[in-house]
Write a protein that holds these residues in place. Structure first.
Motif, mmCIF file in Angstrom:
data_model
loop_
_atom_site.group_PDB
_atom_site.id
_atom_site.type_symbol
_atom_site.label_atom_id
_atom_site.label_comp_id
_atom_site.label_asym_id
_atom_site.label_seq_id
_atom_site.Cartn_x
_atom_site.Cartn_y
_atom_site.Cartn_z
ATOM 1 N N GLY A 129 -22.313 56.835 57.736
ATOM 2 C CA GLY A 129 -22.986 57.418 58.892
ATOM 3 C C GLY A 129 -24.354 57.978 58.592
ATOM 4 N N VAL A 130 -25.095 57.317 57.691
ATOM 5 C CA VAL A 130 -26.457 57.746 57.367
ATOM 6 C C VAL A 130 -27.414 56.573 57.559
ATOM 7 N N ALA A 131 -28.477 56.786 58.324
ATOM 8 C CA ALA A 131 -29.578 55.819 58.435
ATOM 9 C C ALA A 131 -30.758 56.373 57.644
ATOM 10 N N HIS A 132 -31.323 55.559 56.766
ATOM 11 C CA HIS A 132 -32.434 56.017 55.917
ATOM 12 C C HIS A 132 -33.706 56.220 56.732
ATOM 13 N N ARG A 133 -34.054 55.238 57.540
ATOM 14 C CA ARG A 133 -35.156 55.262 58.505
ATOM 15 C C ARG A 133 -36.558 55.210 57.887
ATOM 16 N N ASP A 134 -36.649 54.995 56.582
ATOM 17 C CA ASP A 134 -37.974 54.802 55.979
ATOM 18 C C ASP A 134 -37.871 53.876 54.769
ATOM 19 N N ILE A 135 -37.175 52.747 54.965
ATOM 20 C CA ILE A 135 -37.066 51.750 53.901
ATOM 21 C C ILE A 135 -38.416 51.048 53.755
ATOM 22 N N LYS A 136 -38.978 51.094 52.548
ATOM 23 C CA LYS A 136 -40.241 50.422 52.236
ATOM 24 C C LYS A 136 -40.318 50.294 50.721
ATOM 25 N N PRO A 137 -41.172 49.409 50.196
ATOM 26 C CA PRO A 137 -41.193 49.194 48.741
ATOM 27 C C PRO A 137 -41.482 50.460 47.931
ATOM 28 N N GLY A 171 -40.732 56.600 60.120
ATOM 29 C CA GLY A 171 -40.896 55.347 59.393
ATOM 30 C C GLY A 171 -42.345 55.129 59.011
ATOM 31 N N SER A 172 -42.644 53.955 58.465
ATOM 32 C CA SER A 172 -43.982 53.631 57.985
ATOM 33 C C SER A 172 -44.512 52.417 58.737
ATOM 34 N N PRO A 173 -45.808 52.381 59.027
ATOM 35 C CA PRO A 173 -46.366 51.392 59.953
ATOM 36 C C PRO A 173 -45.902 49.954 59.774
ATOM 37 N N TYR A 174 -46.027 49.366 58.601
ATOM 38 C CA TYR A 174 -45.677 47.953 58.436
ATOM 39 C C TYR A 174 -44.174 47.701 58.552
ATOM 40 N N TYR A 175 -43.367 48.717 58.291
ATOM 41 C CA TYR A 175 -41.929 48.515 58.100
ATOM 42 C C TYR A 175 -41.062 49.038 59.251
ATOM 43 N N VAL A 176 -41.638 49.795 60.155
ATOM 44 C CA VAL A 176 -40.868 50.411 61.232
ATOM 45 C C VAL A 176 -40.402 49.337 62.227
ATOM 46 N N ALA A 177 -39.201 49.500 62.768
ATOM 47 C CA ALA A 177 -38.641 48.542 63.721
ATOM 48 C C ALA A 177 -39.273 48.724 65.096
ATOM 49 N N TRP A 193 -34.044 45.864 59.771
ATOM 50 C CA TRP A 193 -35.391 45.379 60.086
ATOM 51 C C TRP A 193 -36.348 45.695 58.937
ATOM 52 N N SER A 194 -36.362 46.949 58.512
ATOM 53 C CA SER A 194 -37.285 47.369 57.443
ATOM 54 C C SER A 194 -37.027 46.585 56.158
ATOM 55 N N ALA A 195 -35.754 46.368 55.832
ATOM 56 C CA ALA A 195 -35.415 45.582 54.637
ATOM 57 C C ALA A 195 -35.877 44.132 54.793
ATOM 58 N N GLY A 196 -35.817 43.606 56.026
ATOM 59 C CA GLY A 196 -36.321 42.254 56.283
ATOM 60 C C GLY A 196 -37.814 42.154 56.031
ATOM 61 N N VAL A 197 -38.557 43.197 56.401
ATOM 62 C CA VAL A 197 -39.993 43.231 56.113
ATOM 63 C C VAL A 197 -40.212 43.279 54.596
ATOM 64 N N VAL A 198 -39.414 44.076 53.906
ATOM 65 C CA VAL A 198 -39.512 44.156 52.437
ATOM 66 C C VAL A 198 -39.279 42.772 51.822
ATOM 67 N N LEU A 199 -38.287 42.038 52.311
ATOM 68 C CA LEU A 199 -37.992 40.704 51.788
ATOM 69 C C LEU A 199 -39.179 39.770 52.020
ATOM 70 N N TYR A 200 -39.739 39.799 53.212
ATOM 71 C CA TYR A 200 -40.912 38.976 53.521
ATOM 72 C C TYR A 200 -42.052 39.300 52.554
ATOM 73 N N VAL A 201 -42.296 40.599 52.349
ATOM 74 C CA VAL A 201 -43.391 41.032 51.464
ATOM 75 C C VAL A 201 -43.128 40.584 50.022
ATOM 76 N N MET A 202 -41.871 40.668 49.573
ATOM 77 C CA MET A 202 -41.561 40.222 48.207
ATOM 78 C C MET A 202 -41.893 38.741 48.030
ATOM 79 N N LEU A 203 -41.561 37.925 49.016
ATOM 80 C CA LEU A 203 -41.734 36.478 48.888
ATOM 81 C C LEU A 203 -43.167 36.029 49.144
ATOM 82 N N ARG A 245 -35.518 35.648 59.516
ATOM 83 C CA ARG A 245 -35.485 35.578 60.989
ATOM 84 C C ARG A 245 -34.338 36.418 61.552
ATOM 85 N N ARG A 246 -33.195 36.381 60.892
ATOM 86 C CA ARG A 246 -32.026 37.107 61.400
ATOM 87 C C ARG A 246 -32.138 38.617 61.182
ATOM 88 N N MET A 247 -32.907 39.017 60.157
ATOM 89 C CA MET A 247 -33.134 40.438 59.920
ATOM 90 C C MET A 247 -34.266 40.977 60.798
#
Length: 275
Positions: A129-137, A171-177, A193-203, A245-247
């Motif tokens: 029951g915890v949302a981080h809400r600021d996932i970014k690299p 959240g942070s501009p590039y990563y916020v849903a 969503w934020s983790a999906g942005v992180v994945l895109y940025v990694m690749l 796409r799914r994230m």
């Protein structure tokens, strides 16, 4: 400094500095183990209610989440009238952001392993029951002793119950849903969503939604017009792009949950294990 902290740990050099305090390396004389101590000056937050609340919430959240291999572990915390000290896992100065910048992008097999570890941590948070809400690299760290990925900085975290929605623009501009920016209530899938942005940025080495200012970035995120430029994605597998796409699905009801991400063929086949 809190006397109790000094009784149990020997403080060493400063290894980081933030808005409200410093991070130092420390040693437990009893065990010889090395840790990081995040020392926050509470007086610097007195003018901001949200900052004050996040200071109080972070140690409680970390206690709840502790002992997961991919979540920063809180070993002790001490508080006096002016300071809050959090004794945490000691992590490398190189976070995921630094790693991407130095290497330009992360190859698919390595990205799959890192994404698996990151989403395992997110799924663990959501199950409690915890949302981080600021996932970014910048909040994805690596433990010094074994290189294991750790998500950190739970200052924006929020607790929720099953089916309960959250509110507040964090959240942070590039990563916020996009649903966070809309001002509507939202669920824990904002982390996916934020983790999906992180994945895109990694690749790719750059974010999927961008602009020259925060306003332009937010407009791009709201539109959520996802593209895979051939110059950067020609060697990226269709399965990886399918997961992104799914994230990064604007329709939250169709967006994958953290548990579903872990079951996606790309995560399983590319070697993303428990780490």
């Amino acid at each position: 400094m809190t006397e109790a902290l000094n009784r149990h740990y020997q403080l060493c050099e400063e290894i980081g500095r933030g808005r409200f305090g410093v991070v130092s390396r420390c040693i437990s004389p009893e065990t010889g183990s090395h840790y990081a101590v995040k020392s926050i000056d509470k007086r610097l937050t007195t003018g901001d209610l949200l900052d004050s609340q996040s200071l109080i919430a972070e140690p409680k959240v970390l206690h709840l989440l502790s002992q997961h291999p991919h979540v920063i572990n809180l070993h002790n915390h001490y508080e006096d009238d002016f300071h809050l000290h959090l004794v945490l896992d000691l992590c490398s100065p190189e976070d995921l952001y630094s790693r991407i910048v130095s290497r330009r992008f992360i190859p698919e097999p390595e990205s799959a392993i890192l994404m698996s570890q990151l989403v395992q941590a997110i799924a663990h948070c959501h199950s409690l029951g915890v949302a981080h809400r600021d996932i970014k690299p910048e909040n994805v760290l690596f433990e010094v002793c074994n290189g294991r990925l750790k998500i950190a900085d739970f200052g924006s975290a929020e607790t929720f119950k099953d089916g309960e929605l959250m509110s507040g623009v964090v959240g942070s501009p590039y990563y916020v849903a996009p649903e966070v920016l809309s001002g509507a209530d939202y669920c824990e899938k904002v982390d996916v969503w934020s983790a999906g942005v992180v994945l895109y940025v990694m690749l790719a080495g750059f974010p999927p939604f961008y602009g020259d200012s925060a306003v332009e970035i937010f407009d791009s995120v709201r539109r959520a017009n996802l593209r895979f430029p051939t110059m950067f994605f020609q060697s990226v597998s269709p399965s990886a792009k399918d997961l992104i796409r799914r994230m990064l699905c604007k329709d939250v009801s169709r967006r994958l949950s953290a548990e579903q991400v872990l079951r996606h063929p790309w995560i399983i086949s590319a070697g993303g294990g428990s780490g």
